[in-house]
Design a protein around this motif. Structure first.
Motif, PDB file in Angstrom:
ATOM      1  N   SER A 117       0.832  -1.215   0.000  1.00 28.81           N
ATOM      2  CA  SER A 117       0.000   0.000   0.000  1.00 28.81           C
ATOM      3  C   SER A 117       0.860   1.258   0.000  1.00 28.81           C
ATOM      4  CB  SER A 117      -0.927   0.007   1.217  1.00 28.81           C
ATOM      5  OG  SER A 117      -1.820  -1.068   1.162  1.00 28.81           O
ATOM      6  N   TYR A 118       1.948   1.226   0.754  1.00 36.49           N
ATOM      7  CA  TYR A 118       2.847   2.379   0.851  1.00 36.49           C
ATOM      8  C   TYR A 118       3.395   2.756  -0.526  1.00 36.49           C
ATOM      9  CZ  TYR A 118       7.285   4.816   1.742  1.00 36.49           C
ATOM     10  OH  TYR A 118       8.338   5.706   1.707  1.00 36.49           O
ATOM     11  N   LEU A 119       3.968   1.780  -1.221  1.00 38.77           N
ATOM     12  CA  LEU A 119       4.558   2.062  -2.536  1.00 38.77           C
ATOM     13  C   LEU A 119       3.488   2.367  -3.571  1.00 38.77           C
ATOM     14  CD1 LEU A 119       7.286  -0.721  -2.501  1.00 38.77           C
ATOM     15  CD2 LEU A 119       7.724   1.738  -2.543  1.00 38.77           C
ATOM     16  N   SER A 120       2.357   1.695  -3.494  1.00 38.17           N
ATOM     17  CA  SER A 120       1.291   1.906  -4.473  1.00 38.17           C
ATOM     18  C   SER A 120       0.782   3.342  -4.435  1.00 38.17           C
ATOM     19  CB  SER A 120       0.138   0.934  -4.218  1.00 38.17           C
ATOM     20  OG  SER A 120      -0.930   1.191  -5.108  1.00 38.17           O
ATOM     21  N   VAL A 121       0.483   3.837  -3.225  1.00 34.91           N
ATOM     22  CA  VAL A 121      -0.068   5.190  -3.103  1.00 34.91           C
ATOM     23  C   VAL A 121       1.020   6.241  -3.286  1.00 34.91           C
ATOM     24  CG1 VAL A 121      -1.236   6.821  -1.561  1.00 34.91           C
ATOM     25  CG2 VAL A 121      -1.981   4.422  -1.644  1.00 34.91           C
ATOM     26  N   LYS A 122       2.157   6.057  -2.614  1.00 39.82           N
ATOM     27  CA  LYS A 122       3.219   7.075  -2.654  1.00 39.82           C
ATOM     28  C   LYS A 122       3.768   7.265  -4.059  1.00 39.82           C
ATOM     29  CE  LYS A 122       7.621   8.349  -0.492  1.00 39.82           C
ATOM     30  NZ  LYS A 122       8.554   8.302  -1.626  1.00 39.82           N
ATOM     31  N   GLU A 123       3.967   6.166  -4.787  1.00 37.22           N
ATOM     32  CA  GLU A 123       4.565   6.251  -6.121  1.00 37.22           C
ATOM     33  C   GLU A 123       3.552   6.066  -7.242  1.00 37.22           C
ATOM     34  OE1 GLU A 123       7.380   7.381  -5.898  1.00 37.22           O
ATOM     35  OE2 GLU A 123       8.087   6.737  -3.931  1.00 37.22           O
TER      36      GLU A 123
END
Length: 429
Positions: free
Chosen positions: A142-148
């Motif tokens: 979720s972190y990488l999906s939303v942030k990037e």
């Protein structure tokens, strides 16, 4: 129509109608050449930026809308998306102007009854942008999906091969503004002479360290209007793509076959390196793509290259063991060029990437017969996907032991300059 209406139409054509972003933008900017440079730049930035950041933008909208993103009317959803992009990433546009223009656009497109909804969501986002809670690193997907702004399936795929920090760097590189990279023939014009010529045309050109035949260009409004481009003094080509011909290192007189060549950058580069000798045949599947190659050949002035229409999955006995060098830059998922084609990450699926890996094997199984004993086959893709890259290279040498893998390279955005790109060079015994 004003520039925001054009942005809306472009985004609808891409996200609703399934058209490709680079084609939509090119056609639109060609059609509206009379718009001033600032408006054309606004259209390009907002369309590309909204697509690049769409996953993060949808995350933000979902925090302030009672209606789920996918339940919204396409026009309203699109107006909200590029409204949020302007609020978060364009300080030059006042928040009040973003909200007011979005409301006017909703009304103009027949959604008078949803003006209040559009206004409410965007003003709420504007007031609370600095207080939005994002997923933390304890949930890396979720972190990488939303942030990037990367699809979750792609993050999971890359986590099988790379750590969180590497994927984060790739994602950040895809979201950075990209300078246009071009290749020139040092035998035709020196680098300094081309830089001077471009400066006279109002274009800033910078050297690319370690790439003597390449330049970064900026300050271009309409590429086709530059006399230096019309005269064929340079070709648009990414740094990673340039490595294919440089790695192939053709000798004078070599016979070269490029089986999936459009728009022709690698084939033209090979023809330049042959210095007027040998011959390059640049093939592609459709007449439209072959015509594009022919246009680039005509502009280049090269005479040792021709474009031919041919389906790479169909055997051609006339080329059996005739190629000194065969270039197989095959159809792929494009996961290495998300910075230039941001809509790819929104349309690609795990299933379609798997299908492409299968198509690549089919083509390799056909074109392997065209290489002379002692000749080279260069397999390349513009993706970051082991099934289409390293696994296909292993499969190839297992299936066809007359070939030896002599060099391979996976280029990653954020670590290497240029697109994400894979190259494997094989030699036929």
């Amino acid at each position: 129509m004003n520039e925001r209406e054009l942005v809306l139409d472009a985004l609808l054509a891409i996200t609703r109608d399934g058209e490709y972003s680079h084609i939509v933008l090119k056609n639109m900017l060609d059609l509206y050449q009379y718009l001033d440079k600032q408006k054309r730049a606004f259209i390009t930035r907002v369309v590309n930026g909204t697509l690049e950041r769409q996953i993060e933008i949808d995350y933000i909208i979902s925090r302030f809308s009672s209606v789920k993103i996918q339940k919204m009317k396409p026009v309203i959803r699109t107006i909200l998306r590029f409204g949020v992009y302007q609020l978060k990433y364009m300080d030059s546009v006042p928040d009040s102007a973003v909200c007011n223009e979005a409301v006017k656009l909703a009304e103009k497109r027949g959604f008078r009854g949803l003006k209040g909804f559009v206004n409410g969501v965007l003003r709420n986002v504007s007031r609370n942008l600095d207080h939005i809670s994002y997923p933390g690193k304890e949930d890396p997907v979720s972190y990488l999906s939303v942030k990037e702004s990367l699809p979750e399936w792609l993050v999971k795929l890359w986590l099988e091969s790379y750590d969180v920090e590497t994927i984060e760097k790739m994602g950040e590189a895809f979201l950075m503004p990209e300078a246009l990279t071009v290749r020139f023939d040092p035998g035709k014009i020196t680098r300094d002479a081309l830089i001077l010529r471009l400066a006279k045309e109002g274009v800033e050109a910078r050297k690319i360290p370690g790439v003597p035949c390449g330049l970064y260009l900026s300050g271009i409004d309409y590429l086709g209007a530059l006399p230096s481009f019309q005269e064929g003094l340079f070709q648009v080509q990414d740094i990673s793509s340039m490595q294919v011909a440089l790695l192939a290192d053709p000798k004078k007189g070599d016979q070269v076959l490029d089986v999936c060549a459009a728009p022709g950058g690698k084939a033209l580069h090979m023809a330049e390196l042959l210095q007027g000798t040998g011959h390059v045949e640049a093939r592609d599947l459709s007449g439209q793509k072959v015509e594009l190659i022919r246009e680039n050949i005509a502009r280049s002035g090269l005479t040792n290259i021709e474009a031919v229409c041919h389906d790479a999955t169909l055997p051609d006995p006339d080329w059996k063991e005739k190629a000194d060098i065969l270039i197989a830059d095959l159809p792929c998922s494009g996961l290495g060029v998300l910075g230039r084609k941001p809509d790819l990450k929104l349309r690609m699926t795990p299933g379609s990437a798997e299908e492409l890996a299968g198509l690549q094997r089919r083509i390799l199984g056909v074109v392997k017969d065209y290489v002379k004993p002692g000749g080279k086959l260069l397999y390349s893709t513009c993706t970051i996907h082991k099934k289409e890259n390293e696994e296909n290279a292993r499969w190839f040498v297992e299936q066809f032991p007359e070939y030896t893998l002599i060099q391979e390279e996976q280029r990653l955005p954020g670590r290497d300059v240029g697109d994400g790109f894979y190259i494997a060079m094989f030699r036929k015994e």
